[in-house]
Scaffold this active site. Sequence first.
Site, short mmCIF file in Angstrom:
data_model
loop_
_atom_site.label_atom_id
_atom_site.label_comp_id
_atom_site.label_asym_id
_atom_site.label_seq_id
_atom_site.Cartn_x
_atom_site.Cartn_y
_atom_site.Cartn_z
N ARG A 114 1.41 -31.33 53.16
CA ARG A 114 2.78 -30.79 53.11
C ARG A 114 2.62 -29.30 52.93
O ARG A 114 2.05 -28.86 51.92
CB ARG A 114 3.55 -31.43 51.96
CG ARG A 114 4.86 -30.75 51.65
CD ARG A 114 5.74 -31.53 50.70
NE ARG A 114 6.34 -32.66 51.37
CZ ARG A 114 7.38 -33.36 50.91
NH1 ARG A 114 7.93 -33.04 49.76
NH2 ARG A 114 7.87 -34.38 51.58
N HIS A 146 9.33 -33.15 59.87
CA HIS A 146 9.07 -34.18 58.85
C HIS A 146 8.91 -35.54 59.57
O HIS A 146 9.75 -36.43 59.43
CB HIS A 146 10.22 -34.21 57.84
CG HIS A 146 9.88 -34.87 56.54
ND1 HIS A 146 8.64 -35.44 56.26
CD2 HIS A 146 10.63 -35.07 55.41
CE1 HIS A 146 8.65 -35.94 55.04
NE2 HIS A 146 9.83 -35.73 54.50
N GLN A 149 9.19 -39.00 57.67
CA GLN A 149 10.56 -39.37 57.34
C GLN A 149 11.26 -39.97 58.57
O GLN A 149 11.95 -40.99 58.46
CB GLN A 149 11.33 -38.12 56.87
CG GLN A 149 12.76 -38.40 56.47
CD GLN A 149 12.86 -39.22 55.20
OE1 GLN A 149 12.24 -38.91 54.20
NE2 GLN A 149 13.64 -40.29 55.24
N ASP A 239 21.14 -33.93 54.92
CA ASP A 239 20.00 -33.46 54.12
C ASP A 239 20.47 -32.21 53.37
O ASP A 239 21.54 -31.67 53.66
CB ASP A 239 18.81 -33.14 55.05
CG ASP A 239 17.57 -32.66 54.30
OD1 ASP A 239 17.46 -32.92 53.09
OD2 ASP A 239 16.71 -32.00 54.94
N CYS A 279 17.54 -38.32 53.47
CA CYS A 279 16.11 -38.45 53.22
C CYS A 279 15.79 -38.36 51.73
O CYS A 279 14.74 -38.81 51.30
CB CYS A 279 15.35 -37.38 53.99
SG CYS A 279 15.87 -35.71 53.55
N ARG A 307 9.65 -45.43 53.70
CA ARG A 307 8.64 -44.38 53.79
C ARG A 307 7.24 -44.96 53.62
O ARG A 307 6.29 -44.54 54.27
CB ARG A 307 8.90 -43.29 52.73
CG ARG A 307 10.15 -42.46 52.94
CD ARG A 307 10.04 -41.61 54.20
NE ARG A 307 8.80 -40.85 54.20
CZ ARG A 307 8.61 -39.68 53.59
NH1 ARG A 307 9.63 -39.11 52.96
NH2 ARG A 307 7.44 -39.06 53.64
N1 CP Z 1 12.22 -37.40 51.63
C1 CP Z 1 11.13 -36.81 51.10
O1 CP Z 1 10.25 -36.33 51.80
O2 CP Z 1 11.08 -36.82 49.74
P1 CP Z 1 10.02 -36.04 48.83
O3 CP Z 1 10.23 -34.57 49.07
O4 CP Z 1 10.31 -36.46 47.44
O5 CP Z 1 8.64 -36.44 49.27
N1 NVA Z 2 14.74 -30.36 54.34
C1 NVA Z 2 14.20 -30.69 53.04
C2 NVA Z 2 13.64 -32.07 53.08
C3 NVA Z 2 13.10 -32.56 51.76
C4 NVA Z 2 12.49 -33.93 51.88
C5 NVA Z 2 13.14 -29.67 52.65
O1 NVA Z 2 12.35 -29.27 53.51
O2 NVA Z 2 13.10 -29.27 51.50
#
Ligand code: CP
Ligand code: NVA
Length: 323
Positions: A114, A146, A149, A239, A279, A307
């Site tokens: 990430r 993502h 997701q 989101d 999400c 997930r």
């Molecule tokens: N939806 C999602 O990616 O959640 P987290 O940021 O908690 O991993």
């Molecule tokens: N769009 C959000 C998604 C979190 C799971 C972010 O990138 O923070």
Amino acid sequence: MKKRVEPMMRGEMTGGATRHVLEVDDLGPDGLEEVLALAERDPAALPRTLEGRGVALVFEKPSARTRNSSEMAVVALGGHPVYIQGAEVGIDTRETAADVARTLACYHRVVCARVMDHGTLERMAGALDAADVPVPVVNLLSDRAHPCQAIADLLTLRQHFGVTGARERSVAYIGDANNVWRSLALAASMAGIPTRVASPSGYGPTEADIALVRSFGGDLVVTTDPIEAASGADALYTDVWTSMGQEDERAARLAAFAGFCVDESLLALAAPGALVMHCLPAHRGEEISAGVVDGQQSVVWQQAENRMHAMRGLLAWVTEVAK
Ligand code: CP
Ligand code: NVA
């Protein structure tokens, strides 16, 4: 120095190509179907492709769902997850993204990350390919995409509407055309599911985004009117308005997104019984009302559970030919 090679694993790869998944379209439509089928398979019937192997899980940003679902998915396939905070390895500060990837590939069958900047993943995958190291890189969320997701979200839509039924339903995304939207719209288009997106001016998809989504044949409606997008839709998705890494923009975004809250009045315009999707994490009272995210039509906890199933399917796919 003798180069570390994995002839058995390399032999298992389709056409010898390492299956990096930086965005959901890296799977291709057939690959996406294979991943979904693997995700739906009884975990006990899946080959333990990670038996005795490590999987690196690098996080430059916080996570609840992605970390936990990934760790459990690795364990289900017989592997050993290693959680690594971004600051520990210091991508591009302590050493280059390329060197981090090469290092982790010495111990792990898959490198998942990430990252703040999507380009980091591209450089990690590029470094492994250039060195002929057959370790896939999987995106656990970047500023651009993502994919994990989106796979879980497709699974959720299919659980409610069926595979062919989902193609006759429409998913309306109300909010920031961000990483989550981009992967969702791409995955839906690859699976033949029509989508709509409503964002304030300046926060909508780019022409390139729209062209890419439509290139897979899926119907995409783009608007700045949440009412137009929500009316008659079979699922409403939203989101956060301020994604991780955009905290400095929060005040401007709160102002720009006024009127884009998925609340009871917007949901009332959707098809009867329309699904409510997010999400997570959710900000009740901002992009979604508490009554809607916690209401009868909400499937957010099913998305969260999915997930883990999606990640199991994805890891099985990147480590073994699906069929
Ligand atoms: N939806 C999602 O990616 O959640 P987290 O940021 O908690 O991993
Ligand atoms: N769009 C959000 C998604 C979190 C799971 C972010 O990138 O923070």
